[in-house]
Scaffold this active site. Structure first.
Site, mmCIF file in Angstrom:
data_model
loop_
_atom_site.group_PDB
_atom_site.id
_atom_site.type_symbol
_atom_site.label_atom_id
_atom_site.label_comp_id
_atom_site.label_asym_id
_atom_site.label_seq_id
_atom_site.Cartn_x
_atom_site.Cartn_y
_atom_site.Cartn_z
ATOM 1 C CG MET A 14 22.762 6.284 21.583
ATOM 2 S SD MET A 14 23.422 7.952 21.513
ATOM 3 C CE MET A 14 24.955 7.693 22.390
ATOM 4 C CB CYS A 15 20.363 4.496 16.108
ATOM 5 S SG CYS A 15 19.020 4.234 17.284
ATOM 6 C CD GLU A 16 27.015 2.734 13.529
ATOM 7 O OE1 GLU A 16 27.326 3.060 12.361
ATOM 8 O OE2 GLU A 16 27.783 2.156 14.300
#
Length: 254
Positions: free
Chosen positions: A1-3
């Protein structure tokens, strides 16, 4: 996923220190190599830098981490693609106009069955679940408040409730701001820290960089930083719970 990375402050403040840590997670320390972006507010104005390249290898990201752009509200993002191709149109943060203000948003997570979320006039440009969810939030906000509410805090309370509904579609951690207020909503991972006098030393977790905030601030400064995971190793961060929304205005948690 992303941050995710966000900042809310009561005085124009740069985000160089925190962005240095986030930049490392964009393809070097972490797997988030599919683009990055950062949005800076200046009053009602908005400046966005984006690059579909990994942030750790991006010259633009290096400039952002070293050049002290001052702002009271910032939203940044490093991407690990799971919906939509790697490209500028799918790179966060996303922005739209509503009520004569620039709204900016970034998302961490993955949604399912999101394709039919109503978006009305806020048509997505790219093909991500994230942008579709952003357009949905603004369309619902526009529908709920056809005229700008006298208290914008009411609008953000409404957004928090709508964000909670989006948890039914999957993981939905997000930051959204109109330049004055900044809402952080946690589905699985989000933490924040508010720094105020007396300021002290901070050390980044992902790169050997220290800062003495006492040398960079005044006693009246209040600065809140929000991140997917704590960026510093020697400070106490507030871990948000699933379904929790936290609103900030000029650095102060509301």
């Amino acid at each position: 996923m992303c941050e995710l990375l966000g900042m809310s402050a009561n005085v124009p403040t740069d985000i160089c220190f925190s962005f240095k840590g986030l930049r490392e997670r964009g393809g070097r320390i972490g797997p988030h190599k599919d683009g990055w972006g950062v949005a800076f507010y200046e009053n009602k104005g908005l400046c966005i830098f984006k690059d579909p390249q990994p942030s750790y290898a991006s010259e633009i990201a290096r400039l952002i981490s070293d050049y002290p752009i001052k702002s009271k509200a910032v939203i940044a993002h490093v991407r690990q693609a799971n919906r939509g191709r790697i490209g500028m149109e799918n790179t966060h943060p996303f922005s739209r106009e509503l009520w004569g203000r620039n709204w900016t948003y970034a998302h961490n997570g993955q949604l399912h069955g999101y394709q039919n979320l109503p978006v009305e006039r806020f048509t997505p440009v790219g093909t991500t679940d994230s942008e579709r969810a952003f357009c949905y939030l603004l369309s619902q906000l526009d529908k709920r408040f056809p005229v700008r509410p006298s208290k914008r805090r009411s609008a953000f309370n409404f957004l928090r409730r709508e964000a909670n509904k989006l948890r039914e579609f999957g993981i939905f951690n997000m930051l959204i701001s109109d330049g004055e207020y900044l809402l952080a909503f946690c589905s699985t991972k989000l933490q924040w820290i508010t720094r105020r006098a007396p300021f002290g030393m901070a050390h980044l977790s992902d790169i050997d960089v220290d800062i003495d905030f006492a040398q960079e601030t005044t006693p009246n400064d209040v600065v809140t930083v929000i991140a997917t995971e704590p960026l510093t190793a020697n400070e106490q961060w507030h871990k948000m719970q699933a379904g929790e929304g936290q609103l900030f205005r000029f650095g102060e948690p509301i």
